[in-house]
Design a protein around this motif. Structure first.
Motif, PDB file in Angstrom:
ATOM      1  N   MET A   1       0.828  -1.179   0.000  1.00 56.56           N
ATOM      2  CA  MET A   1       0.000   0.000   0.000  1.00 56.56           C
ATOM      3  C   MET A   1       0.878   1.250   0.000  1.00 56.56           C
ATOM      4  O   MET A   1       1.590   1.470  -0.940  1.00 56.56           O
ATOM      5  N   ASN A   2       0.881   2.044   1.098  1.00 59.59           N
ATOM      6  CA  ASN A   2       1.573   3.325   1.065  1.00 59.59           C
ATOM      7  C   ASN A   2       2.493   3.577   2.256  1.00 59.59           C
ATOM      8  O   ASN A   2       2.967   4.680   2.433  1.00 59.59           O
ATOM      9  N   GLY A   3       2.730   2.608   3.086  1.00 62.42           N
ATOM     10  CA  GLY A   3       3.618   2.769   4.220  1.00 62.42           C
ATOM     11  C   GLY A   3       2.929   3.183   5.510  1.00 62.42           C
ATOM     12  O   GLY A   3       3.543   3.142   6.564  1.00 62.42           O
ATOM     13  N   LEU A   4       1.684   3.616   5.442  1.00 65.01           N
ATOM     14  CA  LEU A   4       0.938   3.958   6.652  1.00 65.01           C
ATOM     15  C   LEU A   4       0.444   2.684   7.312  1.00 65.01           C
ATOM     16  O   LEU A   4       0.149   1.698   6.630  1.00 65.01           O
ATOM     17  N   PRO A   5       0.311   2.696   8.640  1.00 67.91           N
ATOM     18  CA  PRO A   5      -0.216   1.500   9.295  1.00 67.91           C
ATOM     19  C   PRO A   5      -1.667   1.264   8.894  1.00 67.91           C
ATOM     20  O   PRO A   5      -2.417   2.201   8.636  1.00 67.91           O
ATOM     21  N   THR A   6      -2.057   0.026   8.844  1.00 67.49           N
ATOM     22  CA  THR A   6      -3.423  -0.301   8.455  1.00 67.49           C
ATOM     23  C   THR A   6      -4.340  -0.271   9.677  1.00 67.49           C
ATOM     24  O   THR A   6      -3.883  -0.296  10.815  1.00 67.49           O
ATOM     25  N   THR A   7      -5.609  -0.176   9.416  1.00 72.52           N
ATOM     26  CA  THR A   7      -6.623  -0.207  10.470  1.00 72.52           C
ATOM     27  C   THR A   7      -7.636  -1.288  10.119  1.00 72.52           C
ATOM     28  O   THR A   7      -7.681  -1.758   8.980  1.00 72.52           O
ATOM     29  N   GLU A   8      -8.436  -1.654  11.075  1.00 76.01           N
ATOM     30  CA  GLU A   8      -9.474  -2.654  10.807  1.00 76.01           C
ATOM     31  C   GLU A   8     -10.425  -2.161   9.723  1.00 76.01           C
ATOM     32  O   GLU A   8     -10.797  -2.904   8.816  1.00 76.01           O
ATOM     33  N   ALA A   9     -10.812  -0.890   9.805  1.00 77.56           N
ATOM     34  CA  ALA A   9     -11.718  -0.334   8.802  1.00 77.56           C
ATOM     35  C   ALA A   9     -11.070  -0.342   7.417  1.00 77.56           C
ATOM     36  O   ALA A   9     -11.731  -0.640   6.416  1.00 77.56           O
ATOM     37  N   ALA A  10      -9.776  -0.019   7.350  1.00 81.70           N
ATOM     38  CA  ALA A  10      -9.072  -0.020   6.061  1.00 81.70           C
ATOM     39  C   ALA A  10      -8.997  -1.429   5.485  1.00 81.70           C
ATOM     40  O   ALA A  10      -9.177  -1.631   4.283  1.00 81.70           O
ATOM     41  N   ASP A  11      -8.764  -2.414   6.333  1.00 86.63           N
ATOM     42  CA  ASP A  11      -8.720  -3.802   5.870  1.00 86.63           C
ATOM     43  C   ASP A  11     -10.061  -4.235   5.296  1.00 86.63           C
ATOM     44  O   ASP A  11     -10.118  -4.894   4.260  1.00 86.63           O
ATOM     45  N   GLU A  12     -11.153  -3.859   5.973  1.00 85.12           N
ATOM     46  CA  GLU A  12     -12.489  -4.230   5.490  1.00 85.12           C
ATOM     47  C   GLU A  12     -12.787  -3.552   4.157  1.00 85.12           C
ATOM     48  O   GLU A  12     -13.294  -4.181   3.237  1.00 85.12           O
ATOM     49  N   LEU A  13     -12.480  -2.259   4.078  1.00 85.41           N
ATOM     50  CA  LEU A  13     -12.783  -1.526   2.859  1.00 85.41           C
ATOM     51  C   LEU A  13     -11.919  -1.983   1.692  1.00 85.41           C
ATOM     52  O   LEU A  13     -12.332  -1.910   0.538  1.00 85.41           O
ATOM     53  N   ALA A  14     -10.729  -2.467   1.958  1.00 87.05           N
ATOM     54  CA  ALA A  14      -9.837  -2.942   0.895  1.00 87.05           C
ATOM     55  C   ALA A  14     -10.477  -4.061   0.089  1.00 87.05           C
ATOM     56  O   ALA A  14     -10.154  -4.241  -1.086  1.00 87.05           O
ATOM     57  N   GLN A  15     -11.384  -4.792   0.702  1.00 87.23           N
ATOM     58  CA  GLN A  15     -12.085  -5.864  -0.011  1.00 87.23           C
ATOM     59  C   GLN A  15     -13.034  -5.315  -1.065  1.00 87.23           C
ATOM     60  O   GLN A  15     -13.406  -6.015  -1.996  1.00 87.23           O
ATOM     61  N   GLU A  16     -13.452  -4.050  -0.910  1.00 91.24           N
ATOM     62  CA  GLU A  16     -14.425  -3.448  -1.813  1.00 91.24           C
ATOM     63  C   GLU A  16     -13.833  -2.400  -2.746  1.00 91.24           C
ATOM     64  O   GLU A  16     -14.138  -2.366  -3.919  1.00 91.24           O
ATOM     65  N   ASP A  17     -13.031  -1.483  -2.177  1.00 90.13           N
ATOM     66  CA  ASP A  17     -12.566  -0.332  -2.951  1.00 90.13           C
ATOM     67  C   ASP A  17     -11.210   0.125  -2.440  1.00 90.13           C
ATOM     68  O   ASP A  17     -11.116   0.857  -1.456  1.00 90.13           O
ATOM     69  N   LEU A  18     -10.153  -0.291  -3.111  1.00 88.55           N
ATOM     70  CA  LEU A  18      -8.796   0.062  -2.683  1.00 88.55           C
ATOM     71  C   LEU A  18      -8.522   1.563  -2.743  1.00 88.55           C
ATOM     72  O   LEU A  18      -7.666   2.065  -2.029  1.00 88.55           O
ATOM     73  N   SER A  19      -9.260   2.292  -3.575  1.00 87.07           N
ATOM     74  CA  SER A  19      -8.981   3.720  -3.713  1.00 87.07           C
ATOM     75  C   SER A  19      -9.278   4.507  -2.445  1.00 87.07           C
ATOM     76  O   SER A  19      -8.776   5.618  -2.277  1.00 87.07           O
ATOM     77  N   ASP A  20     -10.075   3.965  -1.530  1.00 86.06           N
ATOM     78  CA  ASP A  20     -10.430   4.666  -0.293  1.00 86.06           C
ATOM     79  C   ASP A  20      -9.575   4.257   0.903  1.00 86.06           C
ATOM     80  O   ASP A  20      -9.677   4.854   1.967  1.00 86.06           O
ATOM     81  N   VAL A  21      -8.744   3.269   0.747  1.00 84.53           N
ATOM     82  CA  VAL A  21      -7.983   2.733   1.878  1.00 84.53           C
ATOM     83  C   VAL A  21      -7.019   3.762   2.459  1.00 84.53           C
ATOM     84  O   VAL A  21      -6.884   3.888   3.675  1.00 84.53           O
ATOM     85  N   GLY A  22      -6.362   4.535   1.617  1.00 86.08           N
ATOM     86  CA  GLY A  22      -5.385   5.515   2.090  1.00 86.08           C
ATOM     87  C   GLY A  22      -5.964   6.526   3.064  1.00 86.08           C
ATOM     88  O   GLY A  22      -5.331   6.880   4.058  1.00 86.08           O
TER      89      GLY A  22
END
Length: 55
Positions: A1-22
């Motif tokens: 991804m981009n070097g930022l730590p991930t969050t639970e919400a980011a992990d869930e959203l990554a399944q649907e839309d990677l453009s919003d994960v950052g």
């Protein structure tokens, strides 16, 4: 991804839309914050609020 730590919400959203994960990763670093957005994915996951309602 981009070097930022991930969050639970980011992990869930990554399944649907990677453009919003950052933005969720950034919010996790800056938390607690409120995201004002109109993105339906962010709103559906409860991590953003709508700033205005169309008339």
């Amino acid at each position: 991804m981009n070097g930022l730590p991930t969050t639970e919400a980011a992990d869930e959203l990554a399944q649907e839309d990677l453009s919003d994960v950052g933005i969720l990763q950034l919010a996790g670093v800056l938390a607690p914050v409120v995201l004002f957005a109109e993105d339906p994915d962010l709103i559906r996951h409860g991590v953003a609020v709508i700033t205005c309602h169309p008339l």
